[in-house]
Design an enzyme around this catalytic site. Structure first.
Site, mmCIF file in Angstrom:
data_model
loop_
_atom_site.group_PDB
_atom_site.id
_atom_site.type_symbol
_atom_site.label_atom_id
_atom_site.label_comp_id
_atom_site.label_asym_id
_atom_site.label_seq_id
_atom_site.Cartn_x
_atom_site.Cartn_y
_atom_site.Cartn_z
ATOM 1 N N ASP A 212 0.831 -1.204 0.000
ATOM 2 C CA ASP A 212 0.000 0.000 0.000
ATOM 3 C C ASP A 212 0.869 1.258 0.000
ATOM 4 O OD1 ASP A 212 -2.806 1.019 0.432
ATOM 5 O OD2 ASP A 212 -1.899 1.886 2.220
ATOM 6 N N GLU A 274 1.694 -0.567 -5.053
ATOM 7 C CA GLU A 274 0.706 0.453 -5.348
ATOM 8 C C GLU A 274 1.460 1.778 -5.297
ATOM 9 O OE1 GLU A 274 -3.168 2.923 -3.847
ATOM 10 O OE2 GLU A 274 -1.504 2.440 -2.544
HETATM 11 C C1 GLC Z 1 -4.142 3.087 -0.676
HETATM 12 C C2 GLC Z 1 -5.389 2.236 -0.559
HETATM 13 C C3 GLC Z 1 -6.514 3.114 -0.131
HETATM 14 C C4 GLC Z 1 -6.174 3.711 1.227
HETATM 15 C C5 GLC Z 1 -4.844 4.440 1.170
HETATM 16 C C6 GLC Z 1 -4.331 4.734 2.550
HETATM 17 O O1 GLC Z 1 -4.251 4.023 -1.669
HETATM 18 O O2 GLC Z 1 -5.636 1.582 -1.766
HETATM 19 O O3 GLC Z 1 -7.728 2.433 -0.089
HETATM 20 O O4 GLC Z 1 -7.172 4.609 1.600
HETATM 21 O O5 GLC Z 1 -3.858 3.666 0.551
HETATM 22 O O6 GLC Z 1 -3.899 3.545 3.176
#
Ligand code: GLC
Length: 553
Positions: A212, A274
């Site tokens: 994440d 991500e």
């Molecule tokens: C990422 C996740 C999202 C979350 C953010 C903070 O972007 O996909 O859902 O709100 O991180 O952890």
């Protein structure tokens, strides 16, 4: 002579299905999905033909950001079950030949994590505070935040704490919600703890991690002001400056060290980033040979529904990832964006919406689904790995008229409703058209309301129905595997400015975004279509607008 077998590297061409545990299947009837619910429905995913699942967080959490605020990385939140349920899920998935990737949230913890509680109690200058980003405020009495950074969810990225003497004291950084304090990745404890968390789940048998906010862990030294909008996707600004909170070079040291941890395990485990970074060559840095294995391709997700844009993004993605020897990934929907069946129903060129509400222009559902199906068949024919988001195999749209008083996304609340947020794409799945909560939960409870049109999308209305979106996905995944498309090579074919056409041997793939039907080669065997073909001007079968065809030429 002994031959060293090639590592399998299953992830290079895998189709990976994202499960959002809150909304997949609810076994205990409390209205929130859970791990036993997921395990009971894994047969659906085996039948669909996916290679792996990625589970959004199910760890102990006050659920201030739907579980992306973790209070204990080594246990399951009671709302989702218990640790033994995670083990059972893993065992059943592996029995069915499905690999399991879990979410790791290393940028921040919950403010209810024991570390953060200890940091508050221990006070300024303590080793406990050094695990987070505490700073004194600016201005007289330190009453102003330490810098001008904004939270991705709206408002200041800093919150001031009340010290144990009852007075306002230091501030802590949170790039997201107040309840998600950022960890300080210059602190050795943080490194050790997260590596231990990796090992905890690797020892339990997970096949990988979705990381994440992978581009956010390391901040520029001195935390300089950044007088610009602060979206999650940012490249350099017009002056060539890079945002001090994203995509700092130091993050790569973290992933090099994690890669060593994973490489110490058997079974070809993987990491996927991500990382909302631009341009594509910055993203490629996350998947260099000694770092992560994959990164989400958000350029593809945000590309407008125009042939030239799609061709450009596909070509750039393949070239940039190829330059570091990594596979490209493809994704159209996830739990943070408006589902592609709704997004593509908005006028072409509409900027990516941050949620759609009843007062907004509504997507054209029929057009959106037609384009979504075409986009999906385009995606699933591309070499590389593809990510699916639960419910897209049903052609599910967002809930675009949800009442505001049920919204849960902190982005909605922190912006006073200016940003609608992500609840619309997180609505529990419809399994059965005539059951309570459309089969999501036995009691009919559902943590977000399901719109009545979900009945028409329910799995039982599509299973075995020729031409349904579900059967199209199933056929696509079967053919993709049979034809080896995920590990193939793409060769562009010239078919006009409004057409995306390529060969990925032995398939020819044609997506028509123009007005005029595009005739297929004479004698082509049609393998799969996202919509009905028409007769072309030359009498041959032709691909009409917003349709993708896979043929064997
Ligand atoms: C990422 C996740 C999202 C979350 C953010 C903070 O972007 O996909 O859902 O709100 O991180 O952890």
């Amino acid at each position: 002579m002994a031959v060293t077998p090639e590592p399998r590297q299953w992830w290079r061409s895998a189709v990976i299905y994202q499960i959002y545990p809150r909304s997949f299947a609810d076994a205990d009837g409390d209205g929130v999905g859970d791990l036993p619910g997921i395990t009971s429905r894994l047969g659906h995913l085996a039948e669909l033909g996916v290679d792996a699942v990625w589970l959004s967080p199910f760890y102990v959490s006050p659920q201030a950001d739907a579980g992306y605020d973790v209070a204990d990385y080594r246990d399951v939140d009671p709302v989702f079950g218990e640790l033994s349920d995670a083990d059972a899920l893993l065992a059943r998935a592996h029995e069915l030949g499905i690999r399991v990737i879990v979410d790791l949230v290393p940028n921040h913890t919950s403010d209810e994590h024991p570390w953060f509680r200890a940091a508050l109690a221990a006070g300024p200058g303590s080793p406990e505070r050094a695990r987070y980003i505490f700073r004194d405020g600016r201005g007289p009495d330190g009453a102003l935040p330490p810098n001008d950074w904004r939270s991705v969810f709206g408002g200041d990225a800093w919150t001031r704490v009340i010290e144990t003497d009852g007075r306002p004291g230091q501030w802590y950084l949170h790039l997201f919600d107040t309840k998600q304090p950022d960890l300080d990745w210059t602190c050795g404890d943080v490194w050790a703890e997260m590596e231990d968390v990796l090992r905890f789940w690797l020892d339990r048998g997970v096949d990988g991690f979705r990381v994440d906010v992978a581009h956010g862990l390391v901040k520029a030294p001195g935390l300089p002001d950044w007088d610009h909008d602060q979206e999650m996707i940012e490249g350099a600004n017009a002056d060539g400056e890079r945002p001090p909170m994203w995509d700092q070079d130091g993050v790569h040291d973290v992933y090099r060290s994690w890669r060593k941890v994973l490489d110490g395990y058997d079974g070809d485990r993987m990491l996927v980033a991500e990382a909302w970074v631009a341009p594509a060559d910055r993203l490629a840095r996350y998947v260099r040979p000694d770092e992560m294995h994959q990164a989400f391709n958000f350029d593809f997700l945000v590309a407008p529904w125009r042939a030239a844009d799609l061709r450009r993004v596909v070509a750039e993605s393949l070239a940039e990832m190829g330059s570091v020897g990594a596979p490209t990934t493809w994704v159209l929907s996830n739990h943070d964006v408006v589902r592609h069946a709704s997004r593509l129903g908005l006028p072409v060129g509409t900027p990516r919406p941050h949620g759609i509400a009843a007062q907004d222009p509504q997507p054209d559902a029929e057009l959106g689904l037609r384009r979504a199906r075409a986009a999906t068949l385009l995606m699933l024919a591309l070499p590389g790995s593809a990510y699916l988001y639960q419910g897209e195999e049903l052609g599910l749209p967002d809930h675009t008229t949800m009442p505001h008083d049920v919204r849960q996304d902190p982005a909605f609340h922190r912006t006073g409703g200016e940003e609608i947020g992500r609840d619309g794409c997180r609505v529990p799945l419809p399994w059965q058209h005539d059951a309570p909560a459309y089969g999501f939960s036995p009691t009919g409870r559902s943590w977000l309301p399901q719109p009545p049109e979900f009945a028409g999308y329910a799995l039982d209305r599509q299973r075995g129905v020729p031409g349904s979106t579900y059967e199209m996905y199933r056929a696509a995944l079967r053919l993709r595997r049979e034809l080896g498309l995920g590990s193939g090579d793409l060769t562009w074919t010239e078919a006009g400015p409004d057409v995306v056409a390529f060969a990925n041997a032995p398939a020819l793939v044609v997506t028509n975004l123009g007005e005029e039907p595009v005739s297929l080669p004479a004698g082509a065997e049609v393998l799969l279509v996202s919509g009905d073909l028409v007769a072309g001007p030359d009498g041959r079968p032709a691909v009409p607008t917003d349709v993708t065809a896979w043929v064997r030429a």
